[in-house]
Write a protein that holds these residues in place. Structure first.
Motif, PDB file in Angstrom:
ATOM      1  N   UNK A 258     -83.775  77.569  12.490  1.00  0.00           N
ATOM      2  CA  UNK A 258     -83.678  76.139  12.802  1.00  0.00           C
ATOM      3  C   UNK A 258     -83.595  75.988  14.312  1.00  0.00           C
ATOM      4  N   UNK A 259     -84.404  75.108  14.873  1.00  0.00           N
ATOM      5  CA  UNK A 259     -84.398  74.860  16.311  1.00  0.00           C
ATOM      6  C   UNK A 259     -83.340  73.805  16.588  1.00  0.00           C
ATOM      7  N   UNK A 260     -82.289  74.219  17.276  1.00  0.00           N
ATOM      8  CA  UNK A 260     -81.133  73.360  17.505  1.00  0.00           C
ATOM      9  C   UNK A 260     -81.520  72.048  18.189  1.00  0.00           C
ATOM     10  N   UNK A 261     -80.897  70.973  17.727  1.00  0.00           N
ATOM     11  CA  UNK A 261     -81.120  69.659  18.316  1.00  0.00           C
ATOM     12  C   UNK A 261     -82.417  69.000  17.881  1.00  0.00           C
ATOM     13  N   UNK A 262     -83.133  69.611  16.928  1.00  0.00           N
ATOM     14  CA  UNK A 262     -84.385  69.038  16.433  1.00  0.00           C
ATOM     15  C   UNK A 262     -84.402  69.104  14.912  1.00  0.00           C
ATOM     16  N   UNK A 263     -85.438  68.553  14.332  1.00  0.00           N
ATOM     17  CA  UNK A 263     -85.648  68.686  12.891  1.00  0.00           C
ATOM     18  C   UNK A 263     -86.717  69.739  12.608  1.00  0.00           C
ATOM     19  N   UNK A 264     -86.987  70.589  13.593  1.00  0.00           N
ATOM     20  CA  UNK A 264     -88.034  71.610  13.482  1.00  0.00           C
ATOM     21  C   UNK A 264     -87.455  72.977  13.150  1.00  0.00           C
ATOM     22  N   UNK A 265     -88.336  73.825  12.615  1.00  0.00           N
ATOM     23  CA  UNK A 265     -87.967  75.209  12.333  1.00  0.00           C
ATOM     24  C   UNK A 265     -89.032  76.123  12.957  1.00  0.00           C
ATOM     25  N   UNK A 266     -88.644  77.364  13.214  1.00  0.00           N
ATOM     26  CA  UNK A 266     -89.562  78.379  13.726  1.00  0.00           C
ATOM     27  C   UNK A 266     -89.713  79.436  12.635  1.00  0.00           C
ATOM     28  N   UNK A 267     -90.965  79.793  12.341  1.00  0.00           N
ATOM     29  CA  UNK A 267     -91.238  80.795  11.329  1.00  0.00           C
ATOM     30  C   UNK A 267     -91.647  82.101  11.984  1.00  0.00           C
ATOM     31  N   UNK A 268     -91.164  83.185  11.441  1.00  0.00           N
ATOM     32  CA  UNK A 268     -91.574  84.508  11.877  1.00  0.00           C
ATOM     33  C   UNK A 268     -92.438  85.105  10.774  1.00  0.00           C
ATOM     34  N   UNK A 269     -93.597  85.614  11.153  1.00  0.00           N
ATOM     35  CA  UNK A 269     -94.563  86.162  10.203  1.00  0.00           C
ATOM     36  C   UNK A 269     -94.874  85.142   9.113  1.00  0.00           C
TER      37      UNK A 269
END
Length: 129
Positions: A67-78
């Motif tokens: 989870x990317x702090x301070x946003x509603x976004x996420x980061x995916x690995x592979x």
């Protein structure tokens, strides 16, 4: 697991950056002129605000989700689209106005990745009506 909505604008950016590598673990290649894809394209072109209610969306798997702090976004690995290649490319190639797609993202180990893919694509046959 995360459930969310992705904008067609973001899908286009992802495809521009990663191309067909987004679908590395998908079971099917893009089938451009199927009846189902034609309906997705029709909705995207004629009633883009209705895509979210008319489409089952995408399933992505990732080895790690952050989870990317301070946003509603996420980061995916592979990360990989394991179900939804048809929807993704129908949207990417045809959306002229912004529309939105439902997204389910599953964090899984490499050993279980194909089980997620198989399960996301396993369904009973439905006759066209």
């Amino acid at each position: 697991m995360f459930l969310g909505v992705v904008s067609s604008l973001h899908l286009k950016k992802l495809y521009e950056e990663y191309g067909d590598a987004l679908f590395f673990e998908n079971l099917r290649d893009f089938l451009s002129s199927t009846e189902v894809n034609q309906e997705i394209v029709k909705t995207v072109r004629e009633e883009p605000t209705q895509l979210l209610s008319r489409n089952n969306g995408l399933v992505l798997k990732a080895s790690k989700i952050e989870k990317i702090e301070g946003t509603s976004s996420i980061r995916l690995y592979e990360g990989s689209v394991v179900n939804g290649c048809q929807t993704t490319l129908s949207v990417v190639l045809n959306a002229t106005e912004e529309c939105h797609v439902l997204v389910k993202v599953v964090e899984t180990s490499q050993e279980n990745a194909w089980e997620i893919t198989r399960s996301a694509n396993f369904q009973n046959q439905v006759r066209r009506f």
